[in-house]
Every structure is written in C-alpha cells, then in structure tokens.
Write a protein that holds these residues in place. Structure first.
Motif, mmCIF file in Angstrom:
data_model
loop_
_atom_site.group_PDB
_atom_site.id
_atom_site.type_symbol
_atom_site.label_atom_id
_atom_site.label_comp_id
_atom_site.label_asym_id
_atom_site.label_seq_id
_atom_site.Cartn_x
_atom_site.Cartn_y
_atom_site.Cartn_z
ATOM 1 N N ALA A 243 0.829 -1.202 0.000
ATOM 2 C CA ALA A 243 0.000 0.000 0.000
ATOM 3 C C ALA A 243 0.867 1.257 0.000
ATOM 4 C CB ALA A 243 -0.921 -0.006 1.220
ATOM 5 N N ILE A 244 1.953 1.234 0.759
ATOM 6 C CA ILE A 244 2.866 2.378 0.818
ATOM 7 C C ILE A 244 3.544 2.583 -0.526
ATOM 8 C CG2 ILE A 244 5.018 3.197 1.853
ATOM 9 C CD1 ILE A 244 4.055 1.656 4.432
ATOM 10 N N LEU A 245 4.049 1.511 -1.113
ATOM 11 C CA LEU A 245 4.734 1.593 -2.407
ATOM 12 C C LEU A 245 3.812 2.158 -3.482
ATOM 13 C CD1 LEU A 245 6.587 -1.842 -2.319
ATOM 14 C CD2 LEU A 245 7.678 0.394 -2.206
ATOM 15 N N GLU A 246 2.582 1.667 -3.500
ATOM 16 C CA GLU A 246 1.665 2.110 -4.545
ATOM 17 C C GLU A 246 1.194 3.542 -4.312
ATOM 18 O OE1 GLU A 246 -1.250 -1.014 -4.710
ATOM 19 O OE2 GLU A 246 0.079 -2.325 -5.891
ATOM 20 N N ALA A 247 1.020 3.937 -3.055
ATOM 21 C CA ALA A 247 0.593 5.303 -2.772
ATOM 22 C C ALA A 247 1.635 6.321 -3.219
ATOM 23 C CB ALA A 247 0.302 5.464 -1.281
ATOM 24 N N LEU A 248 2.917 5.927 -3.192
ATOM 25 C CA LEU A 248 4.005 6.823 -3.575
ATOM 26 C C LEU A 248 4.422 6.668 -5.036
ATOM 27 C CD1 LEU A 248 6.260 6.412 -0.409
ATOM 28 C CD2 LEU A 248 5.087 8.508 -1.111
ATOM 29 N N ASP A 249 3.780 5.741 -5.774
ATOM 30 C CA ASP A 249 4.233 5.390 -7.127
ATOM 31 C C ASP A 249 5.739 5.143 -7.094
ATOM 32 O OD1 ASP A 249 4.004 4.801 -9.802
ATOM 33 O OD2 ASP A 249 4.167 6.884 -10.480
ATOM 34 N N TYR A 250 6.125 4.317 -6.156
ATOM 35 C CA TYR A 250 7.520 4.106 -5.747
ATOM 36 C C TYR A 250 8.256 3.220 -6.743
ATOM 37 C CZ TYR A 250 11.082 3.538 -2.028
ATOM 38 O OH TYR A 250 12.226 3.558 -1.267
ATOM 39 N N VAL A 251 9.539 3.462 -6.891
ATOM 40 C CA VAL A 251 10.425 2.565 -7.634
ATOM 41 C C VAL A 251 11.682 2.376 -6.801
ATOM 42 C CG1 VAL A 251 11.859 2.247 -9.691
ATOM 43 C CG2 VAL A 251 9.563 3.225 -9.904
ATOM 44 N N GLY A 252 11.999 1.126 -6.472
ATOM 45 C CA GLY A 252 13.170 0.830 -5.663
ATOM 46 C C GLY A 252 12.792 0.031 -4.435
ATOM 47 N N VAL A 253 13.746 -0.076 -3.510
ATOM 48 C CA VAL A 253 13.567 -0.830 -2.270
ATOM 49 C C VAL A 253 13.181 0.135 -1.158
ATOM 50 C CG1 VAL A 253 14.869 -2.016 -0.444
ATOM 51 C CG2 VAL A 253 15.021 -2.808 -2.807
ATOM 52 N N ILE A 254 12.300 -0.330 -0.283
ATOM 53 C CA ILE A 254 11.889 0.443 0.893
ATOM 54 C C ILE A 254 11.967 -0.454 2.119
ATOM 55 C CG2 ILE A 254 9.423 -0.138 0.805
ATOM 56 C CD1 ILE A 254 8.835 2.829 1.459
ATOM 57 N N GLY A 255 12.267 0.137 3.270
ATOM 58 C CA GLY A 255 12.204 -0.573 4.538
ATOM 59 C C GLY A 255 11.055 -0.014 5.356
ATOM 60 N N VAL A 256 10.219 -0.885 5.914
ATOM 61 C CA VAL A 256 9.097 -0.460 6.749
ATOM 62 C C VAL A 256 9.221 -1.170 8.094
ATOM 63 C CG1 VAL A 256 6.611 -0.158 6.938
ATOM 64 C CG2 VAL A 256 7.671 -0.295 4.663
ATOM 65 N N GLU A 257 9.300 -0.386 9.168
ATOM 66 C CA GLU A 257 9.443 -0.931 10.512
ATOM 67 C C GLU A 257 8.092 -0.938 11.221
ATOM 68 O OE1 GLU A 257 12.373 1.367 12.530
ATOM 69 O OE2 GLU A 257 13.992 0.782 11.186
ATOM 70 N N PHE A 258 7.848 -2.005 11.976
ATOM 71 C CA PHE A 258 6.568 -2.170 12.683
ATOM 72 C C PHE A 258 6.797 -2.582 14.130
ATOM 73 C CE2 PHE A 258 5.733 -3.434 8.257
ATOM 74 C CZ PHE A 258 4.555 -2.745 7.951
ATOM 75 N N PHE A 259 5.808 -2.227 14.980
ATOM 76 C CA PHE A 259 5.650 -2.825 16.291
ATOM 77 C C PHE A 259 4.607 -3.928 16.158
ATOM 78 C CE2 PHE A 259 6.463 1.745 17.503
ATOM 79 C CZ PHE A 259 7.781 1.542 17.912
ATOM 80 N N VAL A 260 4.881 -5.093 16.763
ATOM 81 C CA VAL A 260 3.911 -6.193 16.783
ATOM 82 C C VAL A 260 3.261 -6.220 18.156
ATOM 83 C CG1 VAL A 260 3.539 -8.664 16.457
ATOM 84 C CG2 VAL A 260 5.355 -7.497 15.183
ATOM 85 N N LEU A 261 1.941 -6.088 18.197
ATOM 86 C CA LEU A 261 1.207 -6.078 19.452
ATOM 87 C C LEU A 261 0.882 -7.510 19.889
ATOM 88 C CD1 LEU A 261 -1.183 -3.058 18.811
ATOM 89 C CD2 LEU A 261 1.231 -3.083 19.470
ATOM 90 N N ALA A 262 0.350 -7.640 21.101
ATOM 91 C CA ALA A 262 0.109 -8.971 21.671
ATOM 92 C C ALA A 262 -0.846 -9.796 20.833
ATOM 93 C CB ALA A 262 -0.417 -8.821 23.098
ATOM 94 N N ASP A 263 -1.790 -9.153 20.156
ATOM 95 C CA ASP A 263 -2.757 -9.893 19.344
ATOM 96 C C ASP A 263 -2.261 -10.148 17.919
ATOM 97 O OD1 ASP A 263 -2.885 -7.380 18.236
ATOM 98 O OD2 ASP A 263 -5.050 -7.118 18.509
#
Length: 362
Positions: A243-263
């Motif tokens: 979704a992020i790549l397409e919203a930016l009309d991105y070309v290349g590699v991206i890193g996306v960092e997340f927090f994982v919650l208990a659920d």
C-alpha cells in the motif's frame, strides 16, 4: 526511461556511506557503472564506485554534473534535500521519487501519510512549543516519546516522557533544540519487525520475509529471520508495504518498521525510502540481495525472487566490534561485510555479519 538501462550505463548515487558502497557493488555485478555525489572525499561508496563528485548534496554545479553523468539517479539516505532531488528529476529519472523523501523526512508528515494509505500507527500529536507539549501529553495519557520531526536516526533526537513534572516539560522541549517535534504514544509491543519490499518500474512488487529486530541504545543490533510472528501478521506487513509503495508510485527498495502487538496486529513505526540496515541479511541468505533488487528496479530490470534459502541472524559491528573481524572469519556459515571506514567510533556502524542458522525447505 523507455526501457531497461543497457549494460555499461551509469547510475548516480546521492550519498557515499555504506549503503551507497553496497549499491555500487551490486550495480557492478549487473554491469553498471556508478557515480557518487558525497562531500566527504574517499567515502565508503567511492572506494567501489567508478567516480565521485566531491561536493555538497545541494550544490547546483555538482547536481548538474551528476545528472549529466548518469542515466538514472538514486540515493542511499533519506535526508537528501528534497529540493536537490527535484532539481535532479528535472534532468534525469530519480528513483525512488522525491515525494518519498518528502514523506519520510518529517515524522509528522510520515505518520499522516501512513494513516492516509490505510496503515495504522501509534497515536501522535504535533508539538510546536512547550505549552503545546503539556497539552499533547495530556491527550496521550501522560506518557509518550518526544521526537524531533526531522533528522533523527539511530535513537538520536528523542526522549521518553512518563508523567514528568510540569517543570520538566520546558527542559525536554529545549533539550531537543526548540524545533518542531512530535509526541508519539507509548506502545506496549511484543517485538519489532521490518519488511524490505521493492517495486519495479512496471509496478511489480516483491517483499522479503520479515526480520525480527533488536535495538541497543537506539541502534539496530541484530535482525533474525524468520521473525517469530504468525503468517497472518507477516501477510499484513507485506500488504502494508504494498500500500505504501503504490501510494508513492515508488520505484526501488523500501524498509518499513513495525511494532507487533500482543494480538499479532501491527503499528507502523517508520519508513525508510532506501535499502535498509535490517535487510542486510539478504546478502547472505537470498539469491537476490536487497541491493541488487534496488539496482534492478532503478535500472528497469525485472525484480528478482525475494525468497530466502537459509534462516539467519544479521548482527551489526558497532565501533570497536570491528576488531573481532579476524576471529569472526574463523566461523563456519558466516558472511562478513566491512564498510571501509577508517576510524572506529562509539555508535558508528563499521560492518555486519550474517550467520546462516539452517537451510529452508523449498
């Protein structure tokens, strides 16, 4: 660009650090030349690139020289001046697009962009002055992480606030430079993960397996693959990256960092519009590394399969850790990459190792 870059074409790289160095190596494997714009002479990337332009990132003459010498331009860090990237884009294709820099350089704009793209984040408040900090803290329940909106990395430019005394608020605001800030709500999470994904010029998307990350002192210490998450969580991370790549009309590699919650649900922490430290494991555990994947995308080549052939643990070598390099090389199933930096300083990334911990059944 109407088609893929032909072998022998030159790719420009803005930034001469270790990521630029590894991009230059990947470009050479695919038959491309590289030219680096970096103010520091003999930077890590220049040791492997074909040519270096020694100048500030926003120097008009240097930008013109880079544009004239390259068939396409990319960058290795997210604090490239947006105006400079746009100036380059008037003369030569620039990937990822300057809009990706703009989204990532301001933490407030980044959070708003992520939410608009349908990606959840921790709650946050804009903070423009000490009085605004008190009000923002109250709205977030009295606790949060206060961060500079721009230029913070590796744990710099931030402070944790947990029901501080009123007189401490002005001091906290001043300690971060009195610049526009963002207050992010404290999140109870079980682990931190990241996904490295790529989008080609044809719109194709490829995402690597999730890495589970451990930070020490705000600096990435290790990335373990596979991450200890469910298939549902891993798929959600990949969908968010798409979704992020397409919203930016991105070309290349991206890193996306997340927090994982208990659920098992995810909150995006930040995006990096470039190859990413938590993707260094792909050098040793995948046929196509994140660096080759980025060059493929920039050059208009087909993306490579992102599957891994081995489980692994990547560990950064920070400061004097680099002195362990000779003994590390005695280990089996270990890949070492050093960055060519002359001086080891506390907190400085000098290299990394990736230990293969088991083959993946294909």
């Amino acid at each position: 660009m109407s088609g893929p870059l032909a072998p022998g074409a030159t790719i420009g790289i803005v930034g001469g650090g270790q990521l630029g160095r590894m991009l230059a190596a990947a470009a050479a494997r695919l038959g491309y030349r590289t030219i680096v714009l970096e103010p520091q002479p003999d930077c890590p990337a220049a040791q492997l690139a074909n040519r270096q332009v020694v100048a500030a990132y926003d120097d008009p003459a240097a930008l013109a020289e880079l544009a004239d010498g390259a068939a396409a331009v990319t960058y290795e860090f997210e604090n490239v001046p947006v105006a400079a990237a746009r100036r380059l884009a008037e003369r030569v294709p620039v990937f990822p697009p300057p809009a990706a820099l703009e989204a990532a350089q301001d933490r407030l704009a980044e959070k708003r962009f992520l939410n608009a793209a349908g990606v959840a984040t921790a709650p946050y408040e804009a903070v423009d002055d000490a009085a605004g900090l008190a009000a923002a803290l109250a709205r977030l329940g009295g606790s949060g992480v206060l961060k500079t909106r721009r230029l913070g990395y590796d744990g710099k430019g931030q402070r944790v606030l947990d029901r501080p005394a009123p007189e401490a608020l002005a001091e906290a605001f001043a300690a971060l430079g009195g610049v526009p800030l963002i207050l992010e709500g404290l999140v109870r999470f079980e682990r931190e993960v990241s996904v490295i994904a790529a989008r080609g010029r044809d719109g194709a998307v490829a995402a690597y397996d999730l890495a589970e990350n451990v930070h020490r002192g705000g600096i990435l210490h290790s990335s373990t693959v596979p991450a200890a998450v469910s298939d549902r969580t891993a798929q959600a991370a990949r969908q968010a990256a798409r979704a992020i790549l397409e919203a930016l009309d991105y070309v290349g590699v991206i890193g996306v960092e997340f927090f994982v919650l208990a659920d098992g649900s995810l909150l995006a922490n930040e995006i990096a519009p470039r190859v990413h430290n938590s993707g260094h494991w792909t050098e040793a555990a995948c046929v196509v590394s994140q660096f080759e994947q980025h060059i493929r995308a920039v050059a208009g080549l087909p993306l490579g399969a992102p599957g891994r052939h081995s489980d692994c643990v990547m560990e950064n070598l920070i400061g004097d850790d680099v002195a362990r390099a000779p003994s590390l090389l005695a280990e089996a199933d270990l890949a070492l990459t050093l960055y060519g930096k002359a001086e080891a300083r506390p907190g400085r990334k000098m290299g990394h190792v990736t230990r293969l911990t088991g083959r993946v059944r294909l």
